[in-house]
Design a protein around this motif. Structure first.
Motif, PDB file in Angstrom:
ATOM      1  N   THR A   1     -18.296  71.641  37.112  1.00  0.00           N
ATOM      2  CA  THR A   1     -17.246  71.815  38.425  1.00  0.00           C
ATOM      3  C   THR A   1     -15.998  72.453  37.720  1.00  0.00           C
ATOM      4  O   THR A   1     -15.667  73.127  38.257  1.00  0.00           O
TER       5      THR A   1
ATOM      6  N   LYS B   1     -27.067  67.553  31.171  1.00  0.00           N
ATOM      7  CA  LYS B   1     -28.267  67.212  32.297  1.00  0.00           C
ATOM      8  C   LYS B   1     -29.538  67.312  31.263  1.00  0.00           C
ATOM      9  O   LYS B   1     -29.791  66.502  30.592  1.00  0.00           O
TER      10      LYS B   1
ATOM     11  N   ASP C   1     -23.875  79.280  39.562  1.00  0.00           N
ATOM     12  CA  ASP C   1     -24.145  77.657  39.160  1.00  0.00           C
ATOM     13  C   ASP C   1     -25.337  77.279  38.360  1.00  0.00           C
ATOM     14  O   ASP C   1     -26.119  77.150  39.332  1.00  0.00           O
TER      15      ASP C   1
HETATM   16  C1  PLP Z   1     -25.973  72.703  41.468  1.00  0.00           C
HETATM   17  C2  PLP Z   1     -24.938  71.565  40.892  1.00  0.00           C
HETATM   18  N1  PLP Z   1     -23.715  72.274  40.597  1.00  0.00           N
HETATM   19  C3  PLP Z   1     -22.730  71.724  39.963  1.00  0.00           C
HETATM   20  C4  PLP Z   1     -22.796  70.304  39.838  1.00  0.00           C
HETATM   21  C5  PLP Z   1     -21.741  69.625  39.202  1.00  0.00           C
HETATM   22  O1  PLP Z   1     -22.113  68.980  37.988  1.00  0.00           O
HETATM   23  P1  PLP Z   1     -20.843  68.213  37.052  1.00  0.00           P
HETATM   24  O2  PLP Z   1     -20.601  66.943  37.768  1.00  0.00           O
HETATM   25  O3  PLP Z   1     -21.259  67.947  35.736  1.00  0.00           O
HETATM   26  O4  PLP Z   1     -19.531  69.076  37.201  1.00  0.00           O
HETATM   27  C6  PLP Z   1     -23.932  69.556  39.875  1.00  0.00           C
HETATM   28  C7  PLP Z   1     -24.193  68.115  39.594  1.00  0.00           C
HETATM   29  O5  PLP Z   1     -25.318  67.520  39.922  1.00  0.00           O
HETATM   30  C8  PLP Z   1     -24.839  70.534  40.361  1.00  0.00           C
HETATM   31  O6  PLP Z   1     -26.151  69.640  40.666  1.00  0.00           O
END
Ligand code: PLP
Length: 388
Positions: free
Chosen positions: A84, A217, A191
């Motif tokens: 994010t 993750k 992303d």
């Molecule tokens: C495709 C995708 N983008 C962004 C995010 C955001 O990840 P984070 O909460 O670690 O910023 C996620 C979280 O599951 C995701 O699946």
């Protein structure tokens, strides 16, 4: 080392819970958490020396190791707390260059927080967010390419799409997509929240302009570990979302310090990579994919639904349509999740894609078929009784 329940004790995961949601927040092995704890204690023994001398040295080592894994030059890669933040850094740095009428292209499978960030940038700049409707269920990667291609206009200022989607778990044909946008001179932000550890990355040769990925993750790092890769010609434009003392210093320095905080998740990325290497990345992938195929089969049969995507488009997550194809509603999503969790101790998310609800499983090396069989056994009972 045997996978499945034999290896599960290497995580803190509660014994009584069938954990089928690695995808949302990951799960960090004890061994990596011990390394993090070591750095936290080192920091508190002499905080000033740690922040001024030890942290920069350890940071450089971790960036070097991660760069090697993802095919990046260390000077093109910085660490951020999560995907994010990576997306925010790019979009909010580019925001002043957007104006009324500009189009920011994304897809209907975009992660919620990323979609909201695009909305914020659109609200502040007057640019319009354009959504490519990627079908789901889906039959092939060509449908993704077509969905995006038809939305390109002379006003498209950037394209932002996933490497592996969150709610649908599908792998996008990013190489082909990047080539299409590159040919038209449209910058691409990827992303890659789910990609590091799961798929091989060669960021310097991918051709994207910006790529963010989570280490917390599938790479098994502690929460708060992610990276942002920026193509060399764009580095001077991009700043962290939080501006601090190193504003106008180098790209690396600006991102390394955004105020005092616990940097130990970053310093444990190397330990996470060691963990993955000890297990064997290939071995782990060779365990996960066949398990995914078997799990997908028994759950699809249990619910008497169709596959939502061909196996070639999946890596470690599968989304299943639900009986009756329920429309997306927070009430339905929460109720179904809570029934499965509270009554059966199974942690599995219900997510929405294109206005409908799906159940998504994750497969990791600490899972085995009996985990998915438990879910397959309870789903017919739940749907027979009705969710709402
Ligand atoms: C495709 C995708 N983008 C962004 C995010 C955001 O990840 P984070 O909460 O670690 O910023 C996620 C979280 O599951 C995701 O699946």
């Amino acid at each position: 080392m045997t996978f499945g329940s034999a290896i599960r004790s290497q995580w803190l995961l509660e014994k009584d819970i069938t954990f089928l949601n690695h995808g949302s927040f990951g799960a960090c092995p004890k061994k990596v958490l011990e390394v993090q704890r070591g750095f936290q204690e080192q920091m508190e023994r002499e905080p000033v020396r740690f922040m001024k001398r030890e942290f920069p040295a350890e940071l450089a080592k971790n960036i070097a190791k991660l760069s090697n894994l993802v095919g990046a030059r260390p000077e093109h890669l910085v660490l951020v707390e999560n995907a994010t933040m990576g997306i925010n850094a790019v979009l909010r740095s580019l925001m002043p260059s957007f104006e009324q009428g500009d189009e920011l292209l994304t897809t209907s499978h975009v992660y919620g927080a990323v979609g909201k960030t695009l909305k914020y940038v659109s609200d502040c700049s007057g640019a319009t967010v354009v959504q490519a409707d990627v079908p789901f269920p889906i039959n092939n990667a060509e449908q993704i390419i077509e969905a995006l291609r038809v939305k390109i206009t002379p006003k498209t200022r950037l394209a932002l799409f996933d490497h592996i989607t969150s709610p649908s778990g599908i792998v996008f044909p990013i190489k082909e997509l990047i080539a299409i946008f590159k040919e038209k001179g449209i910058p691409v932000i990827i992303d890659g929240a789910h990609a590091p550890g799961l798929v091989d990355l060669d960021l310097e040769n991918l051709g994207a302009d910006y790529y963010t990925g989570n280490c917390h993750k599938w790479l098994f790092a502690p929460k708060g570990a992610a990276f942002l890769w920026v193509a060399p010609e764009n580095r001077s434009k991009i700043h962290p979302t939080v501006i601090s003392q190193d504003y106008e210093a180098s790209f690396q320095e600006e991102f390394a310090w955004t105020g005092t905080r616990d940097f130990t998740p970053w310093l444990s990325i190397g330990a996470a990579i060691d963990f993955l290497n000890e297990i064997g990345i290939e071995r782990s992938r060779n365990y996960i994919k066949p398990l995914l195929i078997d799990a997908r089969k028994i759950i699809t049969q249990a619910m008497n639904v169709e596959y939502a995507a061909p196996i070639e488009m999946l890596e470690t997550m599968v989304a299943f349509p639900l009986p009756g194809n329920p429309k997306a509603s927070l009430k339905y999503i929460d109720t179904l999740h809570d029934i499965i969790f509270d009554e059966y101790n199974i942690e599995v998310p219900i997510l929405q894609v294109n206005g409908h609800c799906y159940l998504r499983i994750s497969v990791n090396i600490y899972n085995e078929l009996s985990d998915y069989q438990k879910l397959a056994d309870v789903l017919p009972i739940i749907f027979k009784n009705g969710v709402l």
